[in-house]
Design an enzyme around this catalytic site. Structure first.
Site, short mmCIF file in Angstrom:
data_model
loop_
_atom_site.label_atom_id
_atom_site.label_comp_id
_atom_site.label_asym_id
_atom_site.label_seq_id
_atom_site.Cartn_x
_atom_site.Cartn_y
_atom_site.Cartn_z
N ARG A 82 29.23 -56.96 -17.14
CA ARG A 82 27.80 -56.72 -17.31
C ARG A 82 27.08 -58.05 -17.32
O ARG A 82 26.62 -58.54 -16.29
CB ARG A 82 27.53 -55.90 -18.58
N ASP A 83 27.01 -58.68 -18.46
CA ASP A 83 26.27 -59.93 -18.54
C ASP A 83 26.85 -60.98 -17.61
O ASP A 83 26.13 -61.78 -17.02
CB ASP A 83 26.29 -60.43 -19.99
N HIS A 141 26.70 -62.33 -29.85
CA HIS A 141 26.70 -62.54 -28.41
C HIS A 141 26.12 -63.93 -28.16
O HIS A 141 24.92 -64.16 -28.35
CB HIS A 141 25.85 -61.46 -27.72
N HIS A 180 25.74 -67.68 -25.84
CA HIS A 180 25.76 -68.37 -24.55
C HIS A 180 26.04 -69.85 -24.79
O HIS A 180 25.80 -70.37 -25.88
CB HIS A 180 24.43 -68.17 -23.82
N CYS A 215 20.81 -64.26 -18.36
CA CYS A 215 19.82 -63.20 -18.21
C CYS A 215 18.87 -63.53 -17.06
O CYS A 215 18.24 -64.60 -17.07
CB CYS A 215 19.03 -63.04 -19.50
N ASN A 246 27.64 -67.09 -20.44
CA ASN A 246 28.17 -66.70 -21.73
C ASN A 246 29.21 -67.70 -22.21
O ASN A 246 29.77 -68.48 -21.42
CB ASN A 246 28.85 -65.33 -21.63
#
Length: 308
Positions: free
Chosen positions: A16-17, A208, A210, A241, A250
């Site tokens: 996903r990310d 979460h 980065h 994002c 990430n």
């Protein structure tokens, strides 16, 4: 190794990310193979896709097809990014049972990311919770830009805590605290994670992070020490994002694994993670940002974690 670090669960968010800023849509079969490879290696939880509009995030266009190819047992360990009740409905119809409902602490980022105010996202959340409950699913409250916003700057911790304690978030299983821009430092992370945990002790707290400013692993360990039960990472440090200028990859899954040494990790399985990451990055024409993966390819042959 301290007990909290040994017990923390890694959620790999590569699919996903991790894929959001790449220029290539991975075929459904390849995504499914990657899900199964990561689960087989022992990763407890995965984030495997998003219900975002394909025209806005093209690399997520086949998420429903990926869900449809996985077994209920596999899906029990997989999360889907959602931002509206309709997203939850569509993902549930495909077979998903774990939903990450995302909104931003910053109104400006919420408008850029999901096209509505933070208040509007909160107002819709009870309906999303009810839909998840109707299929015996789990839903997370995921708070993006919990530390800083690319448009509004620093986000006050109280803003995040007000969202965590808002009655409209009742029924959520987890609180996910997101350093979307990777600008936080460990003291900020430990403070906010600890306060979020205290504010809603019935929920797990996930972090979460980065690695934009090189604090990814340090912030992850600070979150664990403050009580986070789950931490996110992506293979090779992929990700970012598309609606947050300045956001980069990430925290790398390989780096988190090397730092935390879960029970399922040993030098042989770590080598499998590195090779899996290298193959994916090669296909995507992306460079690895993982320092641990780079170390694994070093010439320090006497160190058992180096790949022969």
């Amino acid at each position: 190794m301290t007990a909290p670090i040994a017990r923390v669960l890694l959620r790999d968010v590569t699919l996903r990310d991790g894929l959001q800023l790449t220029g290539k849509l991975l075929p459904t079969a390849h995504k499914v193979d990657l899900v199964r490879a990561l689960l087989e290696l022992g990763v407890p939880e995965l984030e495997i896709g998003s219900m975002a509009r394909p025209d806005l995030v093209p690399t997520m266009a086949n998420t429903v097809e990926v869900i449809g190819e996985l077994t209920p047992q596999e899906l029990s360990r997989c999360w889907i990014w959602v931002a509206t009740p309709r997203h939850v409905e569509r993902a549930a119809a495909a077979g998903a049972r774990n939903f990450q409902y995302c909104l931003s602490a910053s109104d400006a980022h919420n408008q850029a990311n999901v096209g509505r105010s933070t208040g509007a996202s909160l107002a819709a959340m009870p309906t999303a919770v009810d839909i998840a409950a109707s299929v015996n699913g789990r839903i997370q409250l995921c708070i993006a830009t919990a530390f800083s916003c690319p448009f509004d700057g620093v986000v006050a911790p109280q803003r995040v805590l007000d969202i965590v304690t808002d009655d409209r978030t009742d029924g959520c299983h987890d609180t996910v605290v997101c350093d979307t821009l990777g600008q936080a430092i460990p003291t900020q992370v430990s403070d906010l994670v600890g306060r979020a945990r205290a504010a809603a002790p019935q929920r797990r707290v996930a972090f979460h992070g980065h690695d934009t400013w090189g604090m990814g692993v340090a912030n992850t360990l600070a979150a664990v020490a403050a009580g986070a039960a789950v931490v996110d990472g992506a293979l090779g440090g992929l990700g970012g994002c598309p609606f947050a200028p300045g956001a980069s990859g990430n925290t790398a899954t390989e780096d988190i694994l090397f730092a935390t040494r879960p029970d399922y990790l040993d030098p042989a399985s770590f080598a499998s993670f590195v090779r899996l990451s290298e193959d994916l990055l090669h296909e995507l024409d992306e460079a690895s940002r993982s320092k641990a993966a780079q170390g694994a390819r070093s010439r320090a042959a006497a160190f058992e974690w180096v790949i022969a």
